[in-house]
Design a protein around this motif. Structure first.
Motif, PDB file in Angstrom:
ATOM      1  N   LYS A 249      30.582  23.937 -47.400  1.00 26.85           N
ATOM      2  CA  LYS A 249      30.136  24.607 -46.159  1.00 26.85           C
ATOM      3  C   LYS A 249      31.013  25.910 -45.939  1.00 26.85           C
ATOM      4  CE  LYS A 249      30.729  24.287 -41.042  1.00 26.85           C
ATOM      5  NZ  LYS A 249      31.395  23.794 -39.991  1.00 26.85           N
TER       6      LYS A 249
ATOM      7  N   PHE B 251      32.018  19.133 -37.911  1.00 25.18           N
ATOM      8  CA  PHE B 251      32.194  18.780 -36.511  1.00 25.18           C
ATOM      9  C   PHE B 251      30.851  19.327 -35.912  1.00 25.18           C
ATOM     10  CE2 PHE B 251      33.547  22.914 -35.088  1.00 25.18           C
ATOM     11  CZ  PHE B 251      33.732  23.751 -36.079  1.00 25.18           C
ATOM     12  N   GLY B 252      30.866  19.402 -34.474  1.00 28.24           N
ATOM     13  CA  GLY B 252      30.055  19.893 -33.704  1.00 28.24           C
ATOM     14  C   GLY B 252      28.345  19.526 -34.268  1.00 28.24           C
ATOM     15  N   TYR B 253      27.800  20.816 -34.362  1.00 27.25           N
ATOM     16  CA  TYR B 253      26.489  20.591 -34.861  1.00 27.25           C
ATOM     17  C   TYR B 253      26.154  20.506 -36.198  1.00 27.25           C
ATOM     18  CZ  TYR B 253      25.444  22.275 -29.901  1.00 27.25           C
ATOM     19  OH  TYR B 253      25.396  22.625 -28.334  1.00 27.25           O
ATOM     20  N   ASP B 254      27.200  20.239 -36.981  1.00 24.75           N
ATOM     21  CA  ASP B 254      27.233  20.189 -38.272  1.00 24.75           C
ATOM     22  C   ASP B 254      26.060  19.147 -38.887  1.00 24.75           C
ATOM     23  OD1 ASP B 254      28.651  22.111 -38.951  1.00 24.75           O
ATOM     24  OD2 ASP B 254      30.357  20.991 -39.451  1.00 24.75           O
TER      25      ASP B 254
ATOM     26  N   GLU C  56      36.224  30.807 -21.398  1.00 25.55           N
ATOM     27  CA  GLU C  56      35.332  31.126 -22.179  1.00 25.55           C
ATOM     28  C   GLU C  56      34.080  31.759 -21.123  1.00 25.55           C
ATOM     29  OE1 GLU C  56      34.476  29.703 -25.927  1.00 25.55           O
ATOM     30  OE2 GLU C  56      36.247  28.504 -25.873  1.00 25.55           O
TER      31      GLU C  56
ATOM     32  N   HIS D 182      28.377  30.604 -41.526  1.00 21.60           N
ATOM     33  CA  HIS D 182      28.752  31.738 -40.319  1.00 21.60           C
ATOM     34  C   HIS D 182      30.298  32.055 -40.319  1.00 21.60           C
ATOM     35  CE1 HIS D 182      28.463  27.748 -38.986  1.00 21.60           C
ATOM     36  NE2 HIS D 182      29.542  27.778 -38.004  1.00 21.60           N
ATOM     37  N   ARG D 183      31.138  30.987 -40.214  1.00 24.11           N
ATOM     38  CA  ARG D 183      32.413  31.081 -40.147  1.00 24.11           C
ATOM     39  C   ARG D 183      32.902  31.752 -41.557  1.00 24.11           C
ATOM     40  NH1 ARG D 183      33.295  26.818 -38.266  1.00 24.11           N
ATOM     41  NH2 ARG D 183      33.262  27.542 -36.154  1.00 24.11           N
TER      42      ARG D 183
ATOM     43  N   GLU E 121      37.859  33.761 -32.450  1.00 26.63           N
ATOM     44  CA  GLU E 121      36.569  33.531 -32.820  1.00 26.63           C
ATOM     45  C   GLU E 121      35.803  32.710 -31.864  1.00 26.63           C
ATOM     46  OE1 GLU E 121      34.956  30.358 -33.414  1.00 26.63           O
ATOM     47  OE2 GLU E 121      34.754  30.542 -35.337  1.00 26.63           O
ATOM     48  N   ASP E 122      34.486  33.008 -31.566  1.00 23.77           N
ATOM     49  CA  ASP E 122      33.500  32.516 -30.797  1.00 23.77           C
ATOM     50  C   ASP E 122      32.263  32.146 -31.544  1.00 23.77           C
ATOM     51  OD1 ASP E 122      33.222  31.022 -28.415  1.00 23.77           O
ATOM     52  OD2 ASP E 122      31.780  32.599 -27.477  1.00 23.77           O
ATOM     53  N   THR E 123      31.736  31.102 -31.513  1.00 24.26           N
ATOM     54  CA  THR E 123      30.470  30.432 -32.364  1.00 24.26           C
ATOM     55  C   THR E 123      29.389  30.090 -31.583  1.00 24.26           C
ATOM     56  OG1 THR E 123      31.891  30.250 -34.259  1.00 24.26           O
ATOM     57  CG2 THR E 123      29.643  29.048 -34.052  1.00 24.26           C
TER      58      THR E 123
ATOM     59  N   ASN F 116      25.521  17.007 -27.217  1.00 24.40           N
ATOM     60  CA  ASN F 116      25.012  18.202 -27.414  1.00 24.40           C
ATOM     61  C   ASN F 116      23.874  18.089 -28.641  1.00 24.40           C
ATOM     62  OD1 ASN F 116      26.479  19.739 -25.718  1.00 24.40           O
ATOM     63  ND2 ASN F 116      28.130  20.249 -27.313  1.00 24.40           N
TER      64      ASN F 116
ATOM     65  N   THR G 131      26.821  27.140 -26.260  1.00 27.35           N
ATOM     66  CA  THR G 131      26.695  26.061 -27.175  1.00 27.35           C
ATOM     67  C   THR G 131      27.651  25.006 -27.050  1.00 27.35           C
ATOM     68  OG1 THR G 131      25.852  27.682 -29.073  1.00 27.35           O
ATOM     69  CG2 THR G 131      26.645  25.788 -29.826  1.00 27.35           C
ATOM     70  N   ALA G 132      28.748  25.298 -26.622  1.00 26.40           N
ATOM     71  CA  ALA G 132      29.976  24.278 -26.257  1.00 26.40           C
ATOM     72  C   ALA G 132      29.538  23.112 -25.239  1.00 26.40           C
ATOM     73  CB  ALA G 132      30.931  24.741 -26.043  1.00 26.40           C
TER      74      ALA G 132
ATOM     75  N   LYS H  51      38.356  24.205 -37.155  1.00 27.54           N
ATOM     76  CA  LYS H  51      38.398  25.579 -37.330  1.00 27.54           C
ATOM     77  C   LYS H  51      39.539  25.988 -38.329  1.00 27.54           C
ATOM     78  CE  LYS H  51      35.713  27.248 -33.510  1.00 27.54           C
ATOM     79  NZ  LYS H  51      35.364  28.238 -32.293  1.00 27.54           N
TER      80      LYS H  51
ATOM     81  N   PHE I 205      23.432  29.924 -37.028  1.00 29.74           N
ATOM     82  CA  PHE I 205      24.869  30.053 -36.311  1.00 29.74           C
ATOM     83  C   PHE I 205      25.298  31.371 -36.181  1.00 29.74           C
ATOM     84  CE2 PHE I 205      25.653  25.357 -36.934  1.00 29.74           C
ATOM     85  CZ  PHE I 205      26.388  25.259 -35.803  1.00 29.74           C
TER      86      PHE I 205
HETATM   87  P1  IMP Z   1      33.482  27.245 -29.829  1.00 35.35           P
HETATM   88  O1  IMP Z   1      33.333  28.719 -30.893  1.00 35.35           O
HETATM   89  O2  IMP Z   1      34.670  26.468 -30.214  1.00 35.35           O
HETATM   90  O3  IMP Z   1      33.252  27.736 -28.285  1.00 35.35           O
HETATM   91  O4  IMP Z   1      32.293  26.617 -30.269  1.00 35.35           O
HETATM   92  C1  IMP Z   1      31.077  26.493 -29.571  1.00 35.35           C
HETATM   93  C2  IMP Z   1      30.276  25.243 -29.816  1.00 35.35           C
HETATM   94  O5  IMP Z   1      29.698  25.368 -31.177  1.00 35.35           O
HETATM   95  C3  IMP Z   1      31.050  23.969 -30.009  1.00 35.35           C
HETATM   96  O6  IMP Z   1      30.264  23.079 -29.371  1.00 35.35           O
HETATM   97  C4  IMP Z   1      31.403  23.765 -31.284  1.00 35.35           C
HETATM   98  O7  IMP Z   1      31.397  22.443 -31.625  1.00 35.35           O
HETATM   99  C5  IMP Z   1      30.165  24.421 -32.179  1.00 35.35           C
HETATM  100  N1  IMP Z   1      30.373  24.829 -33.316  1.00 35.35           N
HETATM  101  C6  IMP Z   1      31.358  26.005 -33.662  1.00 35.35           C
HETATM  102  N2  IMP Z   1      31.417  26.120 -35.023  1.00 35.35           N
HETATM  103  C7  IMP Z   1      30.689  24.881 -35.505  1.00 35.35           C
HETATM  104  C8  IMP Z   1      30.318  24.859 -37.005  1.00 35.35           C
HETATM  105  O8  IMP Z   1      30.816  25.663 -37.848  1.00 35.35           O
HETATM  106  N3  IMP Z   1      29.344  23.700 -36.976  1.00 35.35           N
HETATM  107  C9  IMP Z   1      28.901  22.921 -36.015  1.00 35.35           C
HETATM  108  N4  IMP Z   1      29.219  23.437 -34.772  1.00 35.35           N
HETATM  109  C10 IMP Z   1      29.896  24.465 -34.586  1.00 35.35           C
END
Ligand code: IMP
Length: 202
Positions: free
Chosen positions: A174, A150-153, A42, A179-180, A69-71, A99, A86-87, A14, A117
């Protein structure tokens, strides 16, 4: 001199994304940079409240104006789950591969793979609280593809892209669609308008 902003996260991905977008104008300090090493809970039930919780933790405990931020990933045929969970969708280990595997398995017999997202930023500045939201519509791929991000990318294909997952795109691509990136653009516009208003006229 660049203005300093505290970004209430220790997620290096991030931080890298935000530096890519606003690094010319601002210097960002992470939680580690301000000596905050504990895990901020959280525990709230919405992205907005979780973002607020993190920002206030930093302001109350460390005295810094900051933003957090929270996603969440909202999948239509799963009733907008995992959303705020999501996390830790596949469990408390918060592991991206687990995940993604759970998501693909949960969607295996569902034809509707639409998802989005959503990022919510909470900014605490000069005693005021502001929120900025960014949404990226897309769908969940049938298998993970790509090595970036990272994550769900690897499983998220944005509607406005060309069919590639976020993990198959360059970091700049990206940021343009994500979203971010969108939430940060709104934050940027707000900060600009604030500094314009502060500038003496005449
Ligand atoms: P948090 O906002 O850090 O709590 O993220 C919540 C979940 O969403 C975590 O599993 C992150 O890896 C995932 N995540 C957050 N932002 C992104 C992104 O931009 N792409 C893919 N996964 C994301």
């Amino acid at each position: 001199m660049k203005q300093q902003l505290v970004f209430a996260t220790n997620n290096p991905h991030k931080i890298e994304e935000i530096r890519r977008q606003l690094g010319n104008q601002y210097t960002f300090r992470s939680l580690a940079d301000i000596g905050c090493t504990e895990d901020i809970p959280e525990t709230a039930s919405t992205l907005e409240s979780n973002a607020r919780l993190k920002a206030h933790h930093v302001k109350d405990g460390y005295g810094h104006d900051c933003f957090s931020e929270d996603t969440g990933l909202e999948v239509q045929s799963l009733g907008n789950a995992p959303g705020v969970d999501t996390a830790h969708y596949a469990g408390p280990q918060r592991n991206a591969e687990d995940n993604n595997a759970k998501l693909l398995s949960d969607l295996a017999d569902r034809p509707n793979r639409l998802a989005r997202f959503r990022t919510v930023i909470c900014l605490l500045l000069d005693g005021e609280e502001q929120y900025f939201e960014g949404i990226c519509e897309g769908r969940i791929a049938t298998a993970p593809l790509g090595n970036d991000g990272f994550g769900y990318d690897p499983v998220f294909v944005p509607t406005e892209g060309d069919g590639r997952t976020f993990a198959q795109m360059s970091p700049d691509e990206k940021v343009r669609l994500s979203h971010r990136g969108r939430a940060i653009s709104k934050l940027q516009t707000f900060l600009r308008s604030r500094s314009d208003a502060d500038r003496p006229t005449g």
